[in-house]
Design an enzyme around this catalytic site. Structure first.
Site, PDB file in Angstrom:
ATOM      1  CB  SER A  31      46.172 103.595  49.677  1.00 51.57           C
ATOM      2  OG  SER A  31      46.368 102.868  48.484  1.00 51.57           O
ATOM      3  CB  SER A 116      35.858  92.563  52.051  1.00 55.04           C
ATOM      4  OG  SER A 116      35.185  92.112  50.901  1.00 55.04           O
ATOM      5  CG  LEU A 117      38.362  97.609  48.802  1.00 57.49           C
ATOM      6  CD1 LEU A 117      39.109  97.979  47.536  1.00 57.49           C
ATOM      7  CD2 LEU A 117      38.469  98.715  49.836  1.00 57.49           C
ATOM      8  CG  ASN A 177      43.874 107.290  45.279  1.00 54.94           C
ATOM      9  OD1 ASN A 177      43.478 106.594  44.345  1.00 54.94           O
ATOM     10  ND2 ASN A 177      44.175 106.780  46.463  1.00 54.94           N
ATOM     11  CE  LYS A 239      47.287 103.796  45.486  1.00 52.18           C
ATOM     12  NZ  LYS A 239      46.633 102.721  44.723  1.00 52.18           N
ATOM     13  CG  HIS A 253      47.486  99.265  45.393  1.00 56.72           C
ATOM     14  ND1 HIS A 253      46.610 100.234  45.828  1.00 56.72           N
ATOM     15  CD2 HIS A 253      47.059  98.096  45.928  1.00 56.72           C
ATOM     16  CE1 HIS A 253      45.686  99.676  46.584  1.00 56.72           C
ATOM     17  NE2 HIS A 253      45.938  98.376  46.658  1.00 56.72           N
ATOM     18  NE  ARG A 308       5.948  79.921  55.314  1.00 58.69           N
ATOM     19  CZ  ARG A 308       5.362  80.523  54.295  1.00 58.69           C
ATOM     20  NH1 ARG A 308       5.804  81.678  53.837  1.00 58.69           N
ATOM     21  NH2 ARG A 308       4.308  79.972  53.714  1.00 58.69           N
ATOM     22  CD  GLU A 356      18.771  89.760  48.750  1.00 58.79           C
ATOM     23  OE1 GLU A 356      17.570  89.473  48.540  1.00 58.79           O
ATOM     24  OE2 GLU A 356      19.506  90.304  47.881  1.00 58.79           O
ATOM     25  CG  PHE A 381      16.925  85.467  47.912  1.00 62.29           C
ATOM     26  CD1 PHE A 381      17.143  84.636  46.814  1.00 62.29           C
ATOM     27  CD2 PHE A 381      15.633  85.907  48.154  1.00 62.29           C
ATOM     28  CE1 PHE A 381      16.098  84.254  45.979  1.00 62.29           C
ATOM     29  CE2 PHE A 381      14.586  85.532  47.325  1.00 62.29           C
ATOM     30  CZ  PHE A 381      14.807  84.705  46.241  1.00 62.29           C
TER      31      PHE A 381
END
Length: 615
Positions: A31, A116-117, A177, A239, A253, A308, A356, A381
């Site tokens: 990669s 964390s992609l 790739n 790759k 990989h 709030r 979010e 949320f």
């Protein structure tokens, strides 16, 4: 560097990626190899960066969104002279700065933790937005993404946000790739499929051969000269490029090359070329001036106000006192009350709309640039963005998150709007501070305190008005609590926070009329928890009841149990929490149905006292 030298540098980056992974016995060299030409041209020709001064205000910022390709990043650091040969070969070893995925906790040149992609581009958008609207120093933000992570929805939240904000200081390089972890990606080498998507969000796109250094150079120059739009450079790569046995092959990989020595020889052998990274332009950051005087809103004892509302008013006051405060909201600022800040400080308010993940990522990006962000939405949320909060903790990011409309006490809106898991979420976060105020003065003080804390800070606010029970001069240290009722004859202790504090006080009044004295503790600091006060209450009364407008798991009840994990006897403990699935009803009906209103607390107290005196 000329074309030949750029090609040689790319080969060196490939070799060093192979070597580092071989030394570790793990890693992602293939990669890394696909993006080596892209990195070589960036480092030699376009990235303006002083490695000796990573905080230089004119430095471009680089984010490796495909964090598993860290061998390439570390090889580039070596080529720039930031690390040496010896350190490169400590990759993934105990105590090494060169972790499997890069983090700013270890390396000063890393903007944010990745791995964390789908998170690098969203954070890059936050950094670029800070550059455009806050820093005004002209730096560019370069983000190297993999094609696999473009399946993540967060990428497209980021793409739309960047296009909407016209972030022409943001350049995303897509390493297409074709191969993911288990096989081909969704679109393979169809560059146009990716280009159409980015164009739909208002991006300028350039499609290139990612192994043609001259084409890469021209694409980067085109991106730098594009005004009014972010640019996506979509590069077709292979790759494992350069080593026939692994190039464009599946099943490799995350594995070192089968024969590292042979691969290194095929790539031209080990070299130690140095690259002169372009210097950043002279720039000066205009640091925000602090007035030194924070004039928080004040509420009179006996009045009623929603926490709030106090949050919004305190935030506006904090913004007046400190020019480094920025506020972000997820299109609910009229409900969270962040709109109070927006009206007074519109230049430092950022609307992230109903996205979010991008909300939290923008906060992380701005924190990386030295700003102090407060990001708010409904507590429920924030669950969408939990992985972003987790990665923010890994980054050591200092962000303030505020969840409003927490618990069943919001009433008729029903369970989809009720944050009932948020305390557990944030208590589980490494190094987090979790605060849950019960009245307006307490909220205002805690909002001000949060700005000076480290790590992830979470404040839980409530929708409805609650009585003001604290003086404006009262202090609320993090890690503390308040004993609201106590006597030498207390037979049990009620521990509550937020809306249930008022229910516990009403229950204690009712019990007192029956001759049952109850101590009441306001546990506004849920993490860190006040172990000393809880242990004293346990010793004095022997019985504890925790009451929370939250699920039983992970909230106030578990926070209280933390005080008794040192081997001492655990007191008799009853935990009142939301155990059923709520529907629509008034706030009072919701509290009663959940068994956490004053009547239910008193009933549980009577039963506990009865059981405690049985021989």
């Amino acid at each position: 560097m000329n074309t030949r030298q750029l090609i040689d540098l790319a080969q060196q980056l490939r070799v060093d990626s192979v070597r580092a992974s071989a030394a570790a016995g793990s890693g992602h060299p293939t990669s890394s190899m696909s993006a080596a030409d892209l990195m070589a041209v960036l480092m030699a020709r376009h990235l303006r960066y002083d490695f000796e001064r990573p905080h230089h205000p004119g430095n471009d910022r680089f984010v490796l969104s495909k964090g598993h390709a860290s061998p390439l990043l570390y090889a580039a650091y070596k080529a720039a002279g930031a690390i040496n040969e010896t350190e490169l070969l400590t990759f993934r070893k105990l105590g090494s700065r060169l972790e499997g995925h890069p983090t700013p906790q270890r390396l000063p040149w890393v903007e944010t933790a990745t791995g964390s992609l789908g998170q690098g581009l969203p954070v890059g958008v936050g950094i670029a937005l800070a550059g455009k609207r806050l820093d005004h120093t002209g730096y560019r933000v370069w983000v190297l993404c993999g094609d696999s992570e473009l399946a993540e929805g967060s990428i497209w939240e980021a793409a739309e946000h960047a296009g909407y904000e016209h972030l022409d200081n943001l350049i995303t390089i897509i390493d297409v790739n074709r191969l993911g972890q288990r096989g081909p990606t969704r679109h393979g080498h169809d560059l146009d499929a990716y280009a159409r998507r980015f164009q739909a969000f208002g991006w300028h796109t350039v499609e290139i051969d990612g192994h043609d250094v001259d084409a890469i150079d021209r694409a980067y120059a085109e991106a730098e000269s594009t005004a009014g739009q972010p640019t996506a450079i979509i590069a077709r790569t292979l790759k494992g490029k350069g080593v026939a046995s692994v190039q464009d092959r599946e099943g490799l990989h995350g594995k070192p090359l089968p024969d590292a020595d042979e691969a290194i020889a095929e790539l031209g052998g080990v070299h130690d070329r140095r690259v002169e990274v372009p210097s950043p332009p002279a720039a000066r950051m205009l640091h925000a001036v602090r007035s030194g005087h924070l004039d928080l809103p004040r509420y009179e004892l006996g009045d009623k106000a929603a926490t709030r509302d106090a949050y919004g008013q305190a935030l506006a006051a904090l913004g007046t006192a400190r020019g480094d405060i920025v506020v972000l909201d997820g299109e609910v600022s009229d409900s969270t009350r962040a709109e109070f800040f927006a009206k007074e400080h519109p230049d430092r308010f950022f609307e992230c709309y109903i996205a979010e993940q991008q909300l939290v990522a923008t906060a992380v990006g701005m924190a990386a640039r030295g700003w102090v962000p407060y990001a708010s939405t409904f507590a429920a949320f924030l669950t969408r963005a939990y992985d972003f909060v987790r990665m923010a903790a890994i980054s050591g990011s200092g962000i303030n998150l505020v969840g409003s409309h927490a618990g069943v006490s919001i009433g008729q809106d029903g369970p989809s709007q009720m944050g009932l898991e948020d305390l557990a979420m944030f208590r589980a976060m490494h190094g987090a501070t979790v605060l849950y105020p019960c009245d307006a003065n307490q909220t205002a003080k805690l909002v001000g305190t949060m700005a000076g804390l480290e790590g992830i800070r979470y404040l839980r606010t409530s929708r409805g008005d609650t009585p003001v029970i604290y003086s404006p001069t009262e202090e609320f240290p993090v890690g503390g609590s308040k004993v609201l009722r106590a006597s030498g004859k207390d037979r049990l202790t009620l521990v509550a926070a937020g809306v249930t504090v008022h229910e516990a006080l009403a229950a204690a009044e009712s019990l007192d009329r029956e001759g049952i004295r109850a101590r009441v503790i306001d546990l506004y600091s849920v993490k860190p928890v006040d172990r000393t006060t809880l242990r004293e209450a346990a010793e004095d009364t022997g019985c504890l009841i925790t009451v929370e407008d939250h699920r039983e798991e992970g909230g106030i009840g578990d926070a209280v149990l933390d005080a008794f994990l040192d081997g001492r006897p655990v007191p008799r403990l009853v935990r009142l929490a939301v155990r059923t699935m709520p529907g629509s009803a008034t706030p009072a009906e919701q509290l009663h149905a959940a068994g956490i209103d004053a009547e239910s607390i008193a009933a549980a107290a009577r039963l506990l006292v009865e059981m405690a005196i049985v021989p």
